[in-house]
Design an enzyme around this catalytic site. Structure first.
Site, PDB file in Angstrom:
ATOM      1  N   SER A  12      10.104  -3.193   2.058  1.00 26.65           N
ATOM      2  CA  SER A  12      11.515  -3.393   2.378  1.00 26.65           C
ATOM      3  C   SER A  12      11.664  -4.256   3.632  1.00 26.65           C
ATOM      4  CB  SER A  12      12.169  -2.039   2.650  1.00 26.65           C
ATOM      5  OG  SER A  12      11.600  -1.493   3.825  1.00 26.65           O
ATOM      6  N   TYR A  43      14.955   1.172   2.674  1.00 28.31           N
ATOM      7  CA  TYR A  43      14.811   1.852   1.391  1.00 28.31           C
ATOM      8  C   TYR A  43      14.928   3.369   1.591  1.00 28.31           C
ATOM      9  CZ  TYR A  43      12.646  -2.230  -1.079  1.00 28.31           C
ATOM     10  OH  TYR A  43      12.371  -3.440  -1.681  1.00 28.31           O
ATOM     11  N   GLY A  44      14.563   3.789   2.803  1.00 26.84           N
ATOM     12  CA  GLY A  44      14.393   5.218   3.110  1.00 26.84           C
ATOM     13  C   GLY A  44      15.563   6.130   2.782  1.00 26.84           C
ATOM     14  N   CYS A  74       4.894  -0.071   0.675  1.00 26.91           N
ATOM     15  CA  CYS A  74       6.014   0.709   1.193  1.00 26.91           C
ATOM     16  C   CYS A  74       5.858   2.129   0.658  1.00 26.91           C
ATOM     17  CB  CYS A  74       7.324   0.096   0.705  1.00 26.91           C
ATOM     18  SG  CYS A  74       8.767   1.124   1.042  1.00 26.91           S
ATOM     19  N   CYS A 181       5.025   5.599   7.059  1.00 25.58           N
ATOM     20  CA  CYS A 181       5.902   4.482   6.691  1.00 25.58           C
ATOM     21  C   CYS A 181       5.183   3.247   7.214  1.00 25.58           C
ATOM     22  CB  CYS A 181       7.267   4.642   7.364  1.00 25.58           C
ATOM     23  SG  CYS A 181       8.279   3.145   7.343  1.00 25.58           S
ATOM     24  N   THR A 182       5.153   2.193   6.411  1.00 25.89           N
ATOM     25  CA  THR A 182       4.345   1.029   6.799  1.00 25.89           C
ATOM     26  C   THR A 182       4.926   0.258   7.992  1.00 25.89           C
ATOM     27  OG1 THR A 182       5.453  -0.308   5.109  1.00 25.89           O
ATOM     28  CG2 THR A 182       3.373   0.759   4.493  1.00 25.89           C
ATOM     29  N   HIS A 183       6.158   0.552   8.361  1.00 23.53           N
ATOM     30  CA  HIS A 183       6.728  -0.061   9.568  1.00 23.53           C
ATOM     31  C   HIS A 183       6.152   0.568  10.851  1.00 23.53           C
ATOM     32  CE1 HIS A 183       9.779  -1.761   6.882  1.00 23.53           C
ATOM     33  NE2 HIS A 183      10.304  -2.422   7.896  1.00 23.53           N
TER      34      HIS A 183
HETATM   35  N1  DGL Z   1       8.239   0.510   5.039  1.00 21.22           N
HETATM   36  C1  DGL Z   1       8.798   1.490   4.194  1.00 21.22           C
HETATM   37  C2  DGL Z   1       7.907   2.713   4.008  1.00 21.22           C
HETATM   38  O1  DGL Z   1       6.711   2.591   4.127  1.00 21.22           O
HETATM   39  C3  DGL Z   1      10.217   1.937   4.320  1.00 21.22           C
HETATM   40  C4  DGL Z   1      11.137   1.507   5.324  1.00 21.22           C
HETATM   41  C5  DGL Z   1      12.564   1.632   4.825  1.00 21.22           C
HETATM   42  O2  DGL Z   1      13.177   2.691   4.951  1.00 21.22           O
HETATM   43  O3  DGL Z   1      13.008   0.638   4.263  1.00 21.22           O
HETATM   44  O4  DGL Z   1       8.387   3.773   3.713  1.00 21.22           O
END
Ligand code: DGL
Length: 251
Positions: A12, A43-44, A74, A181-183
């Site tokens: 995302s 996306y969360g 993600c 979460c990958t962020h």
């Molecule tokens: N990077 C996404 C993950 O690993 C989500 C971040 C979002 O909420 O968009 O869950």
């Protein structure tokens, strides 16, 4: 683009770069197409149906471009859409990230554990199965609502104040932290500043190993002896995002 020339990776937004970076350590000679869906970030907080719909469209685009494998970089998208995608595209190889909770079970089971992830991941059935299977009875699940958004925005002051406001209560109470979460790996050192001396668990290195093995098993590893290419597409056409992405990948 010819058949089987590249690997599609999506998230995302910029977070998936933390996954791609690990993949590049093992598979530098592949070509990559990275799709940063920042227009739909976060996306969360979205419903299962919306996420499935978004992922389905991205996958269709990737398939049109003949990608040889798709990496769902993600956790939220993996948790909510991978079952649907595997069922609807049975010929397609999907490699999906998940919170590194099994890694805690394997490496640090007896320690207090904080799982940080989006609301969507924590509420998902897929994560619940993982959690129940490996529960060490010393785990707290923390929905970090809004954290991926501030990381995506990239404002350091906002990130710092989010972490101080939302994590200070957990300081000194947890030894393991799952970056679900990958962020979040993008702000790992800022998280450490608030939580203190914790051990981080991130699913990306194992995902990279798994991807390599799947490509090998399917005879799909690039035969090139040169570094591959990386194409970056951002759904909101942000110029700064391109810069940020490549700065991070190349640092
Ligand atoms: N990077 C996404 C993950 O690993 C989500 C971040 C979002 O909420 O968009 O869950």
């Amino acid at each position: 683009m010819k058949k089987n020339e590249c690997i599609g990776v999506f998230d995302s937004g910029i977070g998936g770069a933390t996954v791609l970076k690990e993949i590049l350590k093992l598979l530098p000679n592949e070509n990559y197409l990275f799709y940063s869906d920042s227009i739909n970030n976060p996306y969360g907080d979205k419903s299962d149906e919306t996420i499935i719909d978004i992922c389905d469209n991205i996958v269709k685009e990737f398939i049109e471009k003949n990608v040889k494998a798709i990496v769902i970089a993600c956790n939220t998208a993996s948790a909510k859409a991978v079952n649907y995608l595997r069922k609807h595209y049975p010929e397609q190889i999907f490699i999906a990230i998940e919170p590194a909770y099994k890694m805690v079970h394997d490496l640090a089971y007896d320690k207090t554990t904080l799982v940080m992830a989006t609301k969507g991941t924590i509420e998902s059935e897929k994560f619940h199965r993982l959690y129940e299977k490996y529960d060490n009875k010393k785990t707290h699940l923390l929905e970090c609502k809004g954290l991926a958004d501030v990381i995506e925005e990239g404002n350091k002051v906002k990130i710092k104040s989010y972490l101080e406001e939302n994590l200070a209560d957990y300081r000194g109470k947890y030894e393991n932290v799952v970056l679900g979460c990958t962020h979040y790996p993008l702000v790992q050192s800022e998280i450490k500043d608030v939580l203190g001396n914790v051990q981080f668990f991130n699913g990306a290195p194992n995902l990279a190993k798994h991807l390599k093995k799947v490509l090998e098993d399917n005879d799909l590893v690039s035969e090139s002896t040169h570094k591959g290419t990386i194409q970056f597409i951002d759904s909101s056409n942000s110029k700064t995002k391109v810069q940020r992405f490549f700065n991070y990948i190349n640092e």
